[in-house]
Design a protein around this motif. Sequence first.
Motif, PDB file in Angstrom:
ATOM      1  N   THR A  98     -12.063 -17.947   0.974  1.00 29.87           N
ATOM      2  CA  THR A  98     -11.930 -17.010   2.090  1.00 29.87           C
ATOM      3  C   THR A  98     -10.952 -15.914   1.685  1.00 29.87           C
ATOM      4  N   LEU A  99     -11.445 -14.699   1.559  1.00 27.26           N
ATOM      5  CA  LEU A  99     -10.629 -13.575   1.102  1.00 27.26           C
ATOM      6  C   LEU A  99      -9.859 -12.958   2.255  1.00 27.26           C
ATOM      7  N   ASN A 100      -8.617 -12.620   2.001  1.00 26.33           N
ATOM      8  CA  ASN A 100      -7.763 -11.961   2.980  1.00 26.33           C
ATOM      9  C   ASN A 100      -8.332 -10.573   3.273  1.00 26.33           C
ATOM     10  N   THR A 101      -8.707 -10.348   4.519  1.00 30.89           N
ATOM     11  CA  THR A 101      -9.362  -9.092   4.881  1.00 30.89           C
ATOM     12  C   THR A 101      -8.418  -7.898   4.888  1.00 30.89           C
ATOM     13  N   ARG A 102      -7.117  -8.149   4.710  1.00 34.50           N
ATOM     14  CA  ARG A 102      -6.143  -7.058   4.710  1.00 34.50           C
ATOM     15  C   ARG A 102      -5.825  -6.552   3.309  1.00 34.50           C
ATOM     16  N   LEU A 103      -6.447  -7.143   2.312  1.00 30.53           N
ATOM     17  CA  LEU A 103      -6.097  -6.804   0.938  1.00 30.53           C
ATOM     18  C   LEU A 103      -6.748  -5.496   0.480  1.00 30.53           C
ATOM     19  N   ASP A 104      -6.167  -4.911  -0.559  1.00 33.78           N
ATOM     20  CA  ASP A 104      -6.706  -3.700  -1.152  1.00 33.78           C
ATOM     21  C   ASP A 104      -7.824  -4.056  -2.120  1.00 33.78           C
ATOM     22  N   PRO A 105      -8.671  -3.090  -2.489  1.00 29.77           N
ATOM     23  CA  PRO A 105      -9.812  -3.369  -3.360  1.00 29.77           C
ATOM     24  C   PRO A 105      -9.424  -3.989  -4.702  1.00 29.77           C
ATOM     25  N   GLU A 106      -8.284  -3.574  -5.264  1.00 25.99           N
ATOM     26  CA  GLU A 106      -7.858  -4.121  -6.551  1.00 25.99           C
ATOM     27  C   GLU A 106      -7.623  -5.627  -6.464  1.00 25.99           C
ATOM     28  N   ALA A 107      -6.973  -6.061  -5.396  1.00 26.60           N
ATOM     29  CA  ALA A 107      -6.699  -7.493  -5.220  1.00 26.60           C
ATOM     30  C   ALA A 107      -7.987  -8.266  -4.993  1.00 26.60           C
ATOM     31  N   LYS A 505       1.414   3.608  -0.338  1.00 30.50           N
ATOM     32  CA  LYS A 505       0.121   3.470   0.333  1.00 30.50           C
ATOM     33  C   LYS A 505      -1.053   3.662  -0.628  1.00 30.50           C
ATOM     34  N   GLN A 506      -0.799   4.365  -1.721  1.00 26.93           N
ATOM     35  CA  GLN A 506      -1.858   4.572  -2.709  1.00 26.93           C
ATOM     36  C   GLN A 506      -2.146   3.312  -3.515  1.00 26.93           C
ATOM     37  N   HIS A 507      -1.199   2.380  -3.539  1.00 24.36           N
ATOM     38  CA  HIS A 507      -1.323   1.225  -4.423  1.00 24.36           C
ATOM     39  C   HIS A 507      -1.247  -0.130  -3.717  1.00 24.36           C
ATOM     40  N   LEU A 508      -0.910  -0.142  -2.428  1.00 28.17           N
ATOM     41  CA  LEU A 508      -0.699  -1.408  -1.731  1.00 28.17           C
ATOM     42  C   LEU A 508      -1.493  -1.473  -0.443  1.00 28.17           C
ATOM     43  N   ALA A 509      -1.835  -2.684  -0.050  1.00 31.20           N
ATOM     44  CA  ALA A 509      -2.404  -2.880   1.283  1.00 31.20           C
ATOM     45  C   ALA A 509      -1.378  -2.435   2.318  1.00 31.20           C
ATOM     46  N   GLY A 510      -1.844  -1.974   3.459  1.00 33.98           N
ATOM     47  CA  GLY A 510      -0.960  -1.388   4.461  1.00 33.98           C
ATOM     48  C   GLY A 510       0.186  -2.273   4.888  1.00 33.98           C
TER      49      GLY A 510
END
Length: 547
Positions: A98-107, A505-510
């Motif tokens: 189950t993937l964390n829906t708050r993560l950024d695309p890289e993660a 914000k360019q590199h991390l989930a909010g």
Amino acid sequence: MASIYDTDLPRTPANYAPMTPLVFIQRTAEVYPNHLAIVHGALRRSWAETYARTRQLASALQKAGIRKNDTVAVMLPNTPPMVEAHFGVPMAGAVLNTLNTRLDPEAVAFMLDHGEAKALIVDPEFASIVKKALPLRQSKAPLLVIDVEDALYGEGEKLGSTTYDAFVATGDPDFEWHLPADEWDAIALNYTSGTTGNPKGVVYHHRGAATNAVSNVLEWDMPKHAVYLWTLPMFHCNGWCFPWTVAARAGVNVCLRRVEAKAIFDAIRQHGVTHYCGAPIVHGLLVNAPAELKEGVPRGVKCMVAGAAPPASMIEGMEEMGFDLTHVYGLTEVYGPATVCAKQDSWAALDIGERARLNARQGVRYHLQRDARVINPETMQPVPMDGETMGEIMFRGNIAMKGYLKNPKATDEAFAGGWFHSGDLAVQYPDGYIKIKDRSKDIIISGGENISSIEVEDVLYRHPAVMAAAVVAKPDPKWGETPCAFVELKPGAEVTAADIVAHCKQHLAGFKVPRAIVFGELPKTSTGKIQKFELRKQAGSAEAIDV
């Protein structure tokens, strides 16, 4: 010489079966086939219907080539497909991620690669994140992408070759699934931030999932046909094992796409919700909601809070609403909560301040956890139960992960000395209750989500104006904690707090972006090591620039 109790007394299918939470839905569907299982908007499904769909999902996955120990990832909110995945995926012999829906695309891309996902089920709300993540994958192995359609969300971009309902329809509702060959087999994969850049993959086994699911029942005295509201993300420690717990009690899964005060109170009134879980922010949201939203809400709702200890104002606010709050503690590595601040009858007569002090403790071990102790990590001996001597919280027993995926070094370190090392520093009181005092992992718990300070620091160091950076937790009345960044600029550099935040914000989930920036020279040891303990002292009262 063999004992008489070990002779001619074989283990057979007649007297032994591997433990697994999958049997919970099977029994409930047989005993209470017509009882309500799932509520989602206008959708209503019984346990017989839900069981049939999970078997169809398992059958469809096998037809699509999913085999034993293959990883099936999902990027889903708390909706019916997420409930079904907790049964259908392991029924196919596969492992649910189950993937964390708050993560950024890289993660997300990293997790898909690291877990070697063979299939991915995606909700339309998160299609944009997944669309960016897919090209970032290093693996060239094929990935079956399945798109969920949900009228409560609306149209979303399709990324896969089939929709979820169409895919499930290809399966057999009478699919004959099998128990795991060994209860030690993996059932789920969950990623935790840890304290280094890449997250660690925590592997759960069937035995642990079943024992924690039953422990949830015991800790709450959870009755048959309980009505459970999904305020806690199912992506987080498999919803603390509650998808399996609710099935064990033939309860009702009241699904909730978004956590909003009005939606929660409306659901409690409309569906007769009896139980829900969440981080402090969820309970604070309800306590601080306008009075008109609370009108007509029945008393006696049971709720669990994990993460930061509930303050007196929260306990008082919940009591005013008539809600019964239970404080639990745990980590991803122990299937979510593994200790509970079990309430004593005598506490009811105490004033709110003393009750808050007692309820702020992380408590005692879960029923089916073998042990939870505060131990000196150097001697591996329990510290005195005096409420003063510091040690590390350690667990042992069935409610502990199988280990970290593809990371034997981290697994060995975590289980050194026959105990799981939490990394949380605490004391233990004469009554056996544990109380956290500090975190050795530098993890920030914000809104129930773990944030690695090192990950945030790595991003800060990428800014051309930053010479040194350190991130610690800053108390926050809404989120419990938020990241506070202490930044030392290079000589002559000029940069604003807004610039730093925009860069992050360019590199991390909010939710990982610092909410406060403090500029100035960082305190260091004689060897140049940043003194984080000094920064933690400052974070609560620093003149930080909140952004």
